[in-house]
Structures are given as C-alpha cells and as structure tokens.
Design a protein around this motif. Sequence first.
Motif, short mmCIF file in Angstrom:
data_model
loop_
_atom_site.label_atom_id
_atom_site.label_comp_id
_atom_site.label_asym_id
_atom_site.label_seq_id
_atom_site.Cartn_x
_atom_site.Cartn_y
_atom_site.Cartn_z
N ARG A 108 0.84 -1.21 0.00
CA ARG A 108 0.00 0.00 0.00
C ARG A 108 0.87 1.26 0.00
O ARG A 108 0.57 2.23 -0.70
N ASP A 109 1.94 1.25 0.78
CA ASP A 109 2.86 2.39 0.80
C ASP A 109 3.49 2.63 -0.58
O ASP A 109 3.54 3.75 -1.07
N ASN A 110 3.96 1.53 -1.17
CA ASN A 110 4.58 1.65 -2.50
C ASN A 110 3.59 2.20 -3.52
O ASN A 110 3.95 3.01 -4.38
N ALA A 111 2.34 1.74 -3.42
CA ALA A 111 1.32 2.19 -4.38
C ALA A 111 1.03 3.68 -4.19
O ALA A 111 0.84 4.42 -5.16
N ALA A 112 1.00 4.12 -2.93
CA ALA A 112 0.73 5.54 -2.67
C ALA A 112 1.85 6.42 -3.23
O ALA A 112 1.60 7.47 -3.83
N ARG A 113 3.09 5.96 -3.06
CA ARG A 113 4.22 6.74 -3.59
C ARG A 113 4.17 6.78 -5.12
O ARG A 113 4.50 7.80 -5.73
N ALA A 114 3.78 5.64 -5.73
CA ALA A 114 3.67 5.61 -7.19
C ALA A 114 2.62 6.62 -7.65
O ALA A 114 2.86 7.39 -8.60
N ALA A 115 1.48 6.66 -6.97
CA ALA A 115 0.41 7.59 -7.35
C ALA A 115 0.90 9.03 -7.26
O ALA A 115 0.59 9.85 -8.14
N ASP A 116 1.68 9.32 -6.23
CA ASP A 116 2.23 10.68 -6.08
C ASP A 116 3.13 11.06 -7.26
O ASP A 116 3.33 12.24 -7.53
N MET A 117 3.69 10.05 -7.91
CA MET A 117 4.61 10.31 -9.02
C MET A 117 3.92 10.12 -10.37
O MET A 117 4.58 10.01 -11.39
N ASN A 118 2.58 10.04 -10.33
CA ASN A 118 1.80 9.86 -11.56
C ASN A 118 2.09 8.52 -12.25
O ASN A 118 2.11 8.41 -13.47
N LEU A 119 2.35 7.50 -11.41
CA LEU A 119 2.59 6.15 -11.94
C LEU A 119 1.50 5.22 -11.42
O LEU A 119 0.90 5.46 -10.37
N LEU A 120 1.25 4.15 -12.15
CA LEU A 120 0.31 3.11 -11.72
C LEU A 120 1.09 2.04 -10.95
O LEU A 120 2.30 1.90 -11.12
N TYR A 121 0.39 1.26 -10.14
CA TYR A 121 1.07 0.24 -9.32
C TYR A 121 0.20 -1.01 -9.25
O TYR A 121 -0.98 -0.94 -8.92
N LEU A 122 0.81 -2.14 -9.57
CA LEU A 122 0.10 -3.41 -9.43
C LEU A 122 0.82 -4.25 -8.37
O LEU A 122 2.01 -4.54 -8.50
N ASP A 123 0.08 -4.59 -7.31
CA ASP A 123 0.59 -5.47 -6.25
C ASP A 123 0.46 -6.89 -6.79
O ASP A 123 -0.64 -7.43 -6.84
N ALA A 124 1.58 -7.50 -7.20
CA ALA A 124 1.48 -8.70 -8.04
C ALA A 124 2.50 -9.79 -7.69
O ALA A 124 3.35 -10.16 -8.48
#
Lengths: 303, 303
Positions: A108-124
């Motif tokens: 969840r932390d990694n995904a939030a940081r990705a969103a802040d950088m305008n990136l998508l994140y898949l927990d996979a």
Amino acid sequence: MSKTTAAPATIAFAGLGAMGLGMAESCLRAGHRVLGTDLNRTALDRLIAAGGRELTPDSAGEAGIFVSVVLNAAQTQEVLYGESGFARHLPPGAVIVSSATIAPEQARDNAARAADMNLLYLDAPISGGAARAATGELSIMASGAQEAFDAAAPALAAMARSVHDLGRDAGAGSAMKAVNQLLAGVHIAAMGEALALGISQGLDPERILQVISASAGTSWMFENRAPRVVEGDYEARSAIDIWPKDLGIVTDIAQGAALSTPVAEAALTRFREASRQGLGALDDAAITRLYAAEAGLSLPGKR
Amino acid sequence: MSKTTAAPATIAFAGLGAMGLGMAESCLRAGHRVLGTDLNRTALDRLIAAGGRELTPDSAGEAGIFVSVVLNAAQTQEVLYGESGFARHLPPGAVIVSSATIAPEQARDNAARAADMNLLYLDAPISGGAARAATGELSIMASGAQEAFDAAAPALAAMARSVHDLGRDAGAGSAMKAVNQLLAGVHIAAMGEALALGISQGLDPERILQVISASAGTSWMFENRAPRVVEGDYEARSAIDIWPKDLGIVTDIAQGAALSTPVAEAALTRFREASRQGLGALDDAAITRLYAAEAGLSLPGKR
C-alpha cells in the motif's frame, strides 16, 4: 511456450534472478522489447544474449511497464524509490508491477508513492517457481487499479498462465501471497517431519511418497518436494533461505492483526535452525536433513 | 457401490461408529454374513436392520475375519484380549483386522498375542472418512503375514478401493498411518491459521479457497475442509477430538525415536486448546474458529 501480442511493449525488469530472468525471457519470446538490471552482471549478460538491453536511468524512460522482482521489501523500496531508484525515470502513466513477497502494508505504501509520481502500481506477487517463470506459466496474485491491470496486461499475458484479480486495492495481492506462503512453508516443514517419522519407524521413503501421495495427508508441496528427498537431490530450485524471510513476513502480519500463528512459527523456527546449521543455500526439501540429523537417521543418497 | 465375491465369508465387527457401520454395510452388500457389536445399541440395531446379526461370544465362533474398528489402542486391547474380549472365541486360523489408529509398537504386541492364540493379525489402519467407508472405497495401509492378507481378502475387497501392502510385519501399517496423520493434522491446523490470516487482511474466504486451491499452498485437507469454513458448516464429519488422540500418538512415537516434531506439536497444542474450549465435538474445520475468536475475526455463518 511462445505467446505473441499485437502491440509490442517495452518492459523493464529490476531483478534477473531465477524468477526475473525467466519472466524477462518470456516477455522477449512474446515479442516485447525488454530492459533489465541486476547486481549480478552475468545475469544481465544472459538477458542481453537473449535479445534484451540494459536498463539504465535513460532507457527507463522508454518503459511503459516496470517489473520489480527483487528479493524483498527493502530491495523493492530501493529499486523503485531509493537514491538510484528507477521510478523517477519512468514515463508518466507507466505501471510498476511489484512481484517480490512483501507485507500488504508495504504494498500500500509503494502504491501511494507511485500515485504521487503519476505512476500506476500493481501489487502482483508470483507463484510457481523458476521452471514456470521460464515458460511463462506463473500464477500471479494481483490487486490494483483497473488502469494498472490494463497497462500491465502485455507483461502479465507473457509471464503468467493465471492472473488472480483480487480487487482494486494494493495489498490484497500481497495478503494472498502471505496466506499461500504460510501454507507452503508449513507443508514443507511437515513433509520433512513426516518423512523422518516414517523412516524412524523403518518405512522406505519411496513407499511413503507413493502411499501418502494417494492419501488424505498429501499436499502440493509434499508431492513436489518429497521426490527430491527420495532422490537425495538437494540442488536448490527454491532455497531454505527463502523461508525465514517469507514466514517472517507471515508472522509479522499476523502479529499486527493480533492473530496467533503457532504452526507457522514452528515451521519458521525450523527453517531458521536449518539456515543456522549451514543448509540455507540448499533446496528447501533439505529441511528433512535437519530432522534426520537430530534423530540419527539415514536419508537416501544422491542417485 | 456393490461388490460381489464367489465365496461368502462371515465377518465380525467390533465398533459400529461412523467408520465401522459403513464398513460392515459394505461387507453385507458384497454378500457376506456380518456380525457386529457396539456399546451403542442404536448402531447395532441399524446393522441388524441392514441384514447383520449381533456379535456374541457364541457367534464369534463363526467369524473367519474379525475387524476391530474401535476408537483407540485401549479399546482395541479390550475388545480383543480384555475380560470380555473376542479373540478367545474366534476359530483357529481366523484373522484379526485391526483398523484403529494405534502406535506401531502396540500393533506388534497385538500381533504377537494373536499368534500365541493361533490367530492371524493384519495391522490395517484406514483412511478416507465415513463417506468412503459407507461406499466401500476406503484406503487401507496394511502390513502382516501373507496368510493374514489372504484370510482377510474378502473383507478388504468389500471395504477398500486401495490396499497398500506395506510388508510382512505388523507395525508398518500403523507407522504409515502415523505419517499420514501427522501431515493431515498439521494441514488442517495450518488451514485454519491461513484462513484467519487472510480474513484478518480483508480477503474474502471464498476467494482464498479458489486461489489457494490452484496454488502451491494447497493440500488435500485444505481442499476438503476449507469449503466447510466458507459454508459455515461445522457438523462433524471428522471431529476435532480425533486430533489430540492421533497427533498424541504421532508425538509419542517420535519421542520414542528421539525425533523432534515441533510442527506436529504446535498443531496438537491447537487441537487440545480447541477441545478445552468446547469445540471438540465439532468438525475439525472448526479449528479456524479458535484462531478467529482469538483475533476477533468474523467467519462466514451457516448458509
């Protein structure tokens, strides 16, 4: 196995170990452009020989998909967001596919940081072992925004036989992986314990394998790992040292939820002990050797 | 399922519980004469309604095959060699088929006593549950003299789908059963632990069942028991109270062999605790309730 897609994508890999290199090669076979990086230069050379290129801060700008398949949460963090991390070099809208086994909270932390950088994140997180990574037949336990699934689709199609969609929130994929690892780790330790028990009573290991595989005591891990004990072959396909890490994540998560996991803890303690005794780099089927040594039992030698 | 044989035998059953009654009825369907006894008169009445007769010291003299399928080693001892035991009433050369889960050492003792009385003995623990007992499709882990196998053949053919011949010495059958029970008991406890972990992280139990059943973390027990948790159905098909007994045998045997079995002990401790909390008569899938209660988690209710 070859898979082809209509539109070639550019897919970057951080981590070219037993899993990552096979996944990268599966993407190459599917017709994609593949970039890769690894601390081990030999692994990178193998990717290049197979038709890939080196992933650099510059070339990262071409990658619409970034697959992180490093050892653990700390490495994932480093390769994405550390001083030499690649996230800042990815093009806007690129998707990070994070496949190391990490805690749901970290996903969840990694995904939030990705969103802040305008990136998508898949927990996979991935399951299936190096052999299936090489043939593009992994099982992937994935969660994230629909846009992340869509953006990652070319890589998922090339790498996996099945993608379990666990919903729109990062964390669910890692949670399911933890459930799987609890069971898998316990089953491997139980296999060692059960084989040693049978051998201590004079049963032939090969006969144990035959009878138990056809009985209610069987498991996927028993059927996959017990043959290695029968063959006396402990060359690592999945090493003992994976388990202190993965079962450590399991018990950490459980503790955070006030859940007792004494069976997983017992297995964790066994793997830690095996590692302490120098068995860590062997195949995890070698947990049987820990039990056998303690009780003075002989196991089959290499055939 | 109906099985027929050329020559009808007379087969006695001590123990007409969930397993024994089904086994006895399978023998009736195969055309054999069946005698039975049980502390529970209702069970005996059901056998008689199905075409059987009461086993008495007198009628025991007709039985060429005596199947003991009582709860444990003490009852086995009692029903064979106790004050009201039947062994002394069996005809010379009759075979005792002992199917309760007992220690290998006890099986060897029982076999020696049988030999002293001019009787044959087959160490023949069973696996498969009440449903397969009823349809004559059990799995039997058997060892003993060839003469014992031959004499027991009509009953084995009627009761079992597969008979694993583990050699000529009593004790091997019980040893293999212990190996199976170690794994089966650990796998059930691990299932409860893993389901509770997943639920604590917000995963849907039904989705866990789907994904894990297709992953490396699966086991026979997971696929058999987890659906009961998803359905919220804890009516006992195999009760929690089986496990303190069977895993107790496992850890006793291991201790006798100087073998540590910490994973089995962790599972044993969980089943004992569940029993202490009053869950003992529920299906063993209810071990999940112990974990859920401790962590304040909700499980699916009965559908």
